[in-house]
Design a protein around this motif. Structure first.
Motif, PDB file in Angstrom:
ATOM      1  N   MET A  39       0.413  -7.507  -7.839  1.00  0.00           N
ATOM      2  CA  MET A  39      -0.798  -7.401  -7.009  1.00  0.00           C
ATOM      3  C   MET A  39      -1.371  -5.995  -7.081  1.00  0.00           C
ATOM      4  O   MET A  39      -2.282  -5.648  -6.337  1.00  0.00           O
ATOM      5  CB  MET A  39      -0.447  -7.713  -5.548  1.00  0.00           C
ATOM      6  CG  MET A  39       0.101  -9.097  -5.330  1.00  0.00           C
ATOM      7  SD  MET A  39       0.506  -9.374  -3.594  1.00  0.00           S
ATOM      8  CE  MET A  39       2.232  -8.921  -3.546  1.00  0.00           C
ATOM      9  N   CYS A  40      -0.817  -5.171  -7.945  1.00  0.00           N
ATOM     10  CA  CYS A  40      -1.052  -3.728  -7.835  1.00  0.00           C
ATOM     11  C   CYS A  40      -1.509  -3.152  -9.168  1.00  0.00           C
ATOM     12  O   CYS A  40      -2.674  -3.262  -9.520  1.00  0.00           O
ATOM     13  CB  CYS A  40       0.255  -3.123  -7.323  1.00  0.00           C
ATOM     14  SG  CYS A  40       0.231  -1.392  -6.936  1.00  0.00           S
ATOM     15  N   HIS A  41      -0.606  -2.580  -9.933  1.00  0.00           N
ATOM     16  CA  HIS A  41      -0.988  -1.879 -11.156  1.00  0.00           C
ATOM     17  C   HIS A  41      -0.740  -2.694 -12.422  1.00  0.00           C
ATOM     18  O   HIS A  41      -0.687  -2.118 -13.510  1.00  0.00           O
ATOM     19  CB  HIS A  41      -0.222  -0.559 -11.267  1.00  0.00           C
ATOM     20  CG  HIS A  41      -1.005   0.634 -10.814  1.00  0.00           C
ATOM     21  ND1 HIS A  41      -2.116   1.091 -11.484  1.00  0.00           N
ATOM     22  CD2 HIS A  41      -0.849   1.458  -9.751  1.00  0.00           C
ATOM     23  CE1 HIS A  41      -2.600   2.165 -10.866  1.00  0.00           C
ATOM     24  NE2 HIS A  41      -1.850   2.401  -9.804  1.00  0.00           N
ATOM     25  N   ARG A  76       0.650   5.226  -9.269  1.00  0.00           N
ATOM     26  CA  ARG A  76       1.349   4.023  -8.781  1.00  0.00           C
ATOM     27  C   ARG A  76       1.374   3.955  -7.273  1.00  0.00           C
ATOM     28  O   ARG A  76       1.175   4.949  -6.577  1.00  0.00           O
ATOM     29  CB  ARG A  76       2.791   3.996  -9.282  1.00  0.00           C
ATOM     30  CG  ARG A  76       2.944   4.085 -10.768  1.00  0.00           C
ATOM     31  CD  ARG A  76       2.658   2.777 -11.469  1.00  0.00           C
ATOM     32  NE  ARG A  76       2.562   3.011 -12.905  1.00  0.00           N
ATOM     33  CZ  ARG A  76       2.290   2.073 -13.817  1.00  0.00           C
ATOM     34  NH1 ARG A  76       2.080   0.825 -13.443  1.00  0.00           N
ATOM     35  NH2 ARG A  76       2.216   2.375 -15.083  1.00  0.00           N
ATOM     36  N   GLY A  77       1.756   2.793  -6.797  1.00  0.00           N
ATOM     37  CA  GLY A  77       1.763   2.545  -5.372  1.00  0.00           C
ATOM     38  C   GLY A  77       3.088   2.857  -4.725  1.00  0.00           C
ATOM     39  O   GLY A  77       3.372   3.995  -4.338  1.00  0.00           O
ATOM     40  N   HIS A  78       3.935   1.844  -4.609  1.00  0.00           N
ATOM     41  CA  HIS A  78       5.235   2.024  -3.978  1.00  0.00           C
ATOM     42  C   HIS A  78       6.035   3.093  -4.717  1.00  0.00           C
ATOM     43  O   HIS A  78       5.915   3.253  -5.927  1.00  0.00           O
ATOM     44  CB  HIS A  78       6.013   0.706  -4.041  1.00  0.00           C
ATOM     45  CG  HIS A  78       5.863  -0.149  -2.822  1.00  0.00           C
ATOM     46  ND1 HIS A  78       6.273   0.259  -1.584  1.00  0.00           N
ATOM     47  CD2 HIS A  78       5.374  -1.402  -2.666  1.00  0.00           C
ATOM     48  CE1 HIS A  78       6.057  -0.706  -0.706  1.00  0.00           C
ATOM     49  NE2 HIS A  78       5.496  -1.729  -1.330  1.00  0.00           N
ATOM     50  N   LEU A 109      -9.038  -2.751   1.723  1.00  0.00           N
ATOM     51  CA  LEU A 109      -8.382  -1.484   1.414  1.00  0.00           C
ATOM     52  C   LEU A 109      -7.500  -1.019   2.570  1.00  0.00           C
ATOM     53  O   LEU A 109      -7.343  -1.716   3.567  1.00  0.00           O
ATOM     54  CB  LEU A 109      -9.425  -0.429   1.044  1.00  0.00           C
ATOM     55  CG  LEU A 109     -10.195   0.281   2.160  1.00  0.00           C
ATOM     56  CD1 LEU A 109     -11.106   1.318   1.549  1.00  0.00           C
ATOM     57  CD2 LEU A 109     -10.994  -0.665   3.003  1.00  0.00           C
ATOM     58  N   ARG A 110      -6.939   0.168   2.417  1.00  0.00           N
ATOM     59  CA  ARG A 110      -5.984   0.691   3.386  1.00  0.00           C
ATOM     60  C   ARG A 110      -6.635   1.677   4.353  1.00  0.00           C
ATOM     61  O   ARG A 110      -7.442   2.502   3.939  1.00  0.00           O
ATOM     62  CB  ARG A 110      -4.863   1.421   2.632  1.00  0.00           C
ATOM     63  CG  ARG A 110      -3.994   0.485   1.838  1.00  0.00           C
ATOM     64  CD  ARG A 110      -3.336   1.170   0.657  1.00  0.00           C
ATOM     65  NE  ARG A 110      -2.398   0.249   0.001  1.00  0.00           N
ATOM     66  CZ  ARG A 110      -2.773  -0.695  -0.879  1.00  0.00           C
ATOM     67  NH1 ARG A 110      -4.048  -0.831  -1.227  1.00  0.00           N
ATOM     68  NH2 ARG A 110      -1.866  -1.498  -1.408  1.00  0.00           N
ATOM     69  N   SER A 111      -6.240   1.618   5.609  1.00  0.00           N
ATOM     70  CA  SER A 111      -6.660   2.638   6.559  1.00  0.00           C
ATOM     71  C   SER A 111      -5.678   3.808   6.456  1.00  0.00           C
ATOM     72  O   SER A 111      -4.654   3.725   5.773  1.00  0.00           O
ATOM     73  CB  SER A 111      -6.660   2.079   7.982  1.00  0.00           C
ATOM     74  OG  SER A 111      -5.425   2.331   8.593  1.00  0.00           O
TER      75      SER A 111
HETATM   76 MO   LIG Z   1       0.722  -1.247  -4.631  1.00  0.00          MO
END
Ligand SMILES: [Mo]
Ligand SMILES: Nc1nc2c(c(=O)[nH]1)N[C@H]1C(S)=C(S)[C@@H](COP(=O)(O)OP(=O)(O)OC[C@H]3O[C@@H](n4cnc5c(=O)[nH]c(N)nc54)[C@H](O)[C@@H]3O)O[C@H]1N2
Ligand SMILES: Nc1nc2c(c(=O)[nH]1)N[C@H]1C(S)=C(S)[C@@H](COP(=O)(O)OP(=O)(O)OC[C@H]3O[C@@H](n4cnc5c(=O)[nH]c(N)nc54)[C@H](O)[C@@H]3O)O[C@H]1N2
Length: 797
Positions: free
Chosen positions: A207-209, A424-426, A684-686
């Motif tokens: 769901m991410c990169h 990257r995310g996590h 999106l993220r707060s």
């Molecule tokens: Mo992510």
């Protein structure tokens, strides 16, 4: 405005089934532009508040100080690289919040579960669930009482083994991973799952990169970024696409600020004016803190429409070719001749693309794209970074490849101060993939596992996240195990996702905190509480503290060892839980296949994680001598062929991509229907959240306080639709069959965002993301391009 009954919100509107925030959370927000820079005193004050809320100030603060230090633990916040080993503690507001959230003094005990039925907890919102504190012991769902009740670890493992052994096909089980899992946990997990017999590894990175990996692999022969942290010290120009580092990668701001300070140009592409990309005050800079000074970040700030980046980048390249004709730009012809192929086809595609179509799709003007090209042309070393604003689109691979094209044109791959940097995310999502969490496992990995363990491993590709949901819906999967994360809230189309998750025979969640994935369950369910990264992990007969390892966005692998006592004596580490499940399950399933379950000594590996790393070293390239190298201050760098100008593509060369632009991206498709109220929504993220973890209700840099149900809209759109700032609307979308989906009650905020575009937070908007709207080549839901219509909300009085 007054509050309303949350139970009434769960069922009455078409397509709604997730509860709204509890009543006090549906209050009117205070909205006022934020005047300060990112960072600064605002960040320090915010950390103070969050640490106090966690009720573990002292412990919290002590562990914060150890984060990302040579002998501390890796920050669970993000995957940005760490500064040099000798630098003092890198302050990061959101890293501090992540740690404070984990080391909280609050606990979820068996009494809590005795007091609250699952049906009741289903009416709680994401914030309230996680805010109860850390999970403390294994629990099993008891359907007759609609409650979770305690279960011993061995019984839990036996139950999982029983369910898995009962499946007639291992592909009927799904094994999700969230990117916080350590390399050691991830390695054991993929080994267990493959010995069990499937490649069903739905993963948060789907769901991410995903698009970054897929696009870079075809273009450059690597699926990871080609830059290291040092490169940011040398770049002349940094192009930042579709990311909000002030919130999601705050330590990146330090590197951008240094670059800006020494004169590097930072060119940003973002539909929103994100404060962190405008100005930053480093909380560790005494002068800035005392004088109120701050560092401007972006020298140019462009606001494309959502999904417009591929066109924008193509426009920059078109302008560069024009500059070349005018003798003001020289492509790196030596590099192009020696290392690449496909330039001509790409150039032909660019020539065939009119400025009008580039402007229409990007939402930028020709002059904007030419101005960006001027910056590029004047830079000797260029870095491009990107995140979800690029990858969460249907044509994300095209955008990633177009960014790589741009870099290749000037030879900006494989030279100091230049390169491609998917941020990257996590914190360990990149490492998890390196360890083999991959539903499309490469043949070399399966070969290496087979030769190490002498057991045939599955080669058939498994389910990614979206396909896992399809399989559950179709009754083709019945056991779901999650190594971390909050699958039910992170995935699209909440209505369908929740229905799919209710079809599970067994749902196992290995978690630190309570979330909705524990509550949306079928027949049988387990909550297995684990240690967090901040906690001391003692193993073996002598209870020796263990270290784990992670890999950051720059492919640096380093060790991490917790500092605080575990939240409960009953917690187990992720590797120990995976080993427990593996041992119990494989003892039942392998003998019937004529395989000795003793091929892997799970207990020996758990007693000493060095033994896990020996296995990793034997199987995964780049990890030779892993145990010795892990304990170097900054760890070690995994080689990256493209950064040395070796391109492991089919042709052995870096490939220019010449794909046509999408005929019309969503904002173009909806333009004609805008008068009916259709807009392109990005989710999106707060500033106060970590994915589905909600720390609070403020989004400081965007000027919103006390409420997450807000919709940022362009004032012209408001005027045309006869709506006004401060009014409340429902967001209505459609699934692939045209069935409505509704996310109720969002307070309109008139905002600087391109016309036709709007923005609201995830996961509240996941109900609107169609499950079928995922990249064909990535499976990534298009969370940054969702068609929505605004309806005046009847729900708030
Ligand atoms: Mo992510
Ligand atoms: N504190 C904190 N840190 C985090 C996370 C968190 O939730 N909280 N999550 C972690 C994870 S898993 C991830 S993946 C990352 C996410 O990091 P980001 O990618 O920064 O996350 P988003 O909030 O989704 O922000 C997307 C950004 O892209 C912009 N954008 C949206 N659509 C487009 C577009 O079409 N084009 C362009 N150019 N820009 C666009 C948005 O305006 C926004 O600024 O952060 C990681 N770090
Ligand atoms: N609409 C929309 N949807 C999105 C996105 C978006 O931008 N828009 N972003 C997507 C992205 S980029 C991502 S990465 C996914 C995120 O999806 P996930 O990774 O599944 O979700 P998280 O919210 O990070 O997971 C939070 C939970 O993880 C558990 N947890 C925390 N720390 C640990 C730990 O150390 N170990 C274990 N075992 N568990 C732990 C806690 O119980 C917590 O409740 O969401 C995706 N979904």
């Amino acid at each position: 405005m007054s509050s309303r009954d949350p139970s009434a919100d769960t069922s009455d509107a078409a397509g709604v089934d997730v509860p709204l925030a509890d009543p006090e959370r549906t209050r009117a927000p205070s909205v006022a532009p934020y005047a300060g820079p990112a960072g600064g005193w605002g960040a320090l004050h915010s950390v103070g508040r969050h640490v106090a809320h966690s009720r573990a100030p002292l412990k919290g603060v002590r562990s914060l100080l150890a984060t990302n230090q040579p002998h501390g633990f890796d920050c669970p916040g993000c995957a940005w690289g760490d500064a040099s080993a000798d630098s003092s503690f890198a302050f990061c507001e959101n890293g501090a919040k992540a740690v404070a959230w984990e080391v909280t003094a609050k606990r979820v005990t068996r009494d809590f579960f005795a007091r609250h039925s699952v049906s009741e907890l289903l009416t709680w919102d994401d914030y309230r669930l996680e805010d109860q504190g850390r999970l403390t012991e294994p629990m099993r769902y008891d359907a007759t009482r609609d409650r979770y009740v305690p279960i011993g670890w061995d019984d839990a493992f036996a139950l999982i083994a029983e369910h898995l052994a009962a499946l007639d096909d291992p592909n009927r089980a799904l094994f999700y991973t969230s990117g916080r899992a350590s390399n050691e946990a991830a390695y054991l997990y993929q080994l267990f799952v493959r010995l069990y017999g499937t490649n069903n590894f739905p993963d948060c990175s789907n769901m991410c990169h995903e698009a970054s990996g897929v696009g870079m692999q075809v273009s450059l022969g690597v699926s990871k970024g080609t830059v290291r942290l040092e490169d940011f010290e040398q770049a002349d120009a940094i192009f930042v696409f579709g990311q909000n580092p002030g919130t999601n990668h705050p330590r990146m701001l330090g590197d951008l600020a240094h670059a800006a300070k020494r004169g590097a140009a930072i060119v940003t592409f973002n539909p929103l004016k994100e404060r962190g990309l405008e100005r930053f005050a480093d909380p560790q800079d005494k002068r800035e803190m005392l004088t109120g000074a701050s560092q401007p970040i972006s020298s140019r700030y462009f606001q494309p429409k959502m999904g417009g980046d591929m066109a924008a980048v193509r426009g920059i390249s078109k302008a560069l070719f024009a500059l070349e004709t005018a003798g003001r730009f020289t492509p790196d012809r030596e590099f192009i001749a020696a290392y690449t192929q496909g330039l001509e086809a790409w150039r032909t595609a660019i020539d065939a693309t009119s400025w009008e179509s580039l402007e229409a799709q990007s939402g930028l003007t020709r002059a904007d794209m030419e101005a960006a090209a001027e910056v590029y042309a004047g830079a000797e070393r260029v870095i491009a970074t990107w995140a979800m604003g690029i990858t969460q689109h249907l044509h994300a691979v095209g955008s990633v490849r177009e960014i790589v094209n741009l870099l290749l044109l000037g030879g900006h791959i494989g030279r100091p101060g230049a390169g491609a940097c998917p941020v990257r995310g996590h914190s360990n999502v990149q490492g998890d993939r390196t360890m083999g969490i991959d539903e499309r496992a490469p043949a070399w990995l399966i070969d290496a596992l087979e030769s190490r363990y002498g057991v045939p491993m599955p080669r058939q590709p498994g389910h990614n996240t979206v396909n896992a949901l399809h399989a559950l819906e179709a009754g083709q999967a019945e056991v779901f195990i999650a190594l971390g994360g909050n699958f039910t809230r992170a995935t699209p189309d909440s209505l369908r996702t929740e229905a799919a998750m209710r079809r599970t025979r067994l749902n196992v969640q290995i978690s630190t905190k309570l979330n909705r994935s524990h509550l949306v369950i079928g027949e049988d369910a387990l909550i297995l509480p684990c240690l967090g990264r901040s906690e001391i992990d003692r193993q073996g007969p002598q209870a020796l503290p263990q270290a784990i390892s992670v890999e950051d966005s720059m492919s640096m692998v380093h060790g991490s060892a917790g500092r605080v006592e575990p939240a409960s004596a009953h917690l187990r580490s992720e590797p120990a839980i995976v080993a427990g499940i593996a041992e119990a399950t494989l003892a039942r399933v392998l003998p019937s296949r004529g395989i000795d379950p003793g091929v892997v000594d799970w207990q020996a590996m758990i007693a000493d994680y060095d033994r896990i790393r020996d296995e990793i070293a034997a199987v995964i390239p780049g990890f030779d001598d892993f145990n010795a190298r892990l304990h170097r201050p900054r760890g070690f760098w995994l080689a990256n062929a493209a950064s040395e100008r070796r391109f492991a593509t089919l042709s052995g060369r870096a490939e220019f991509a010449a794909e046509p632009l999408p005929e019309a991206v969503l904002h173009q498709q909806l333009a004609a229907r805008r008068d009916d109220g259709w807009l392109t929504l990005q989710s999106l993220r707060s500033h106060d959240q970590y994915n589905t973890t909600v720390y609070g209700y403020d989004d400081r840099y965007r000027g919103v306080k006390g409420q997450r149900r807000v919709l940022f809209v362009n004032p012209q759109d408001l005027a045309r639709l006869g709506l006004a700032d401060g009014e409340w609307v429902d967001l209505v979308g459609l699934d692939h069959q045209g069935t409505p989906r509704r996310a109720p009650a969002f307070r309109l905020v008139s905002y600087d965002i391109p016309a036709g575009c709007c923005a609201a937070y995830y996961p509240e908007t996941n109900a609107l993301v169609p499950l079928e709207s995922a990249g064909a080549d990535t499976g990534t839901p298009s969370s940054k391009a969702v068609a929505v219509r605004l309806e005046r909300s009847t729900r708030i009085v």
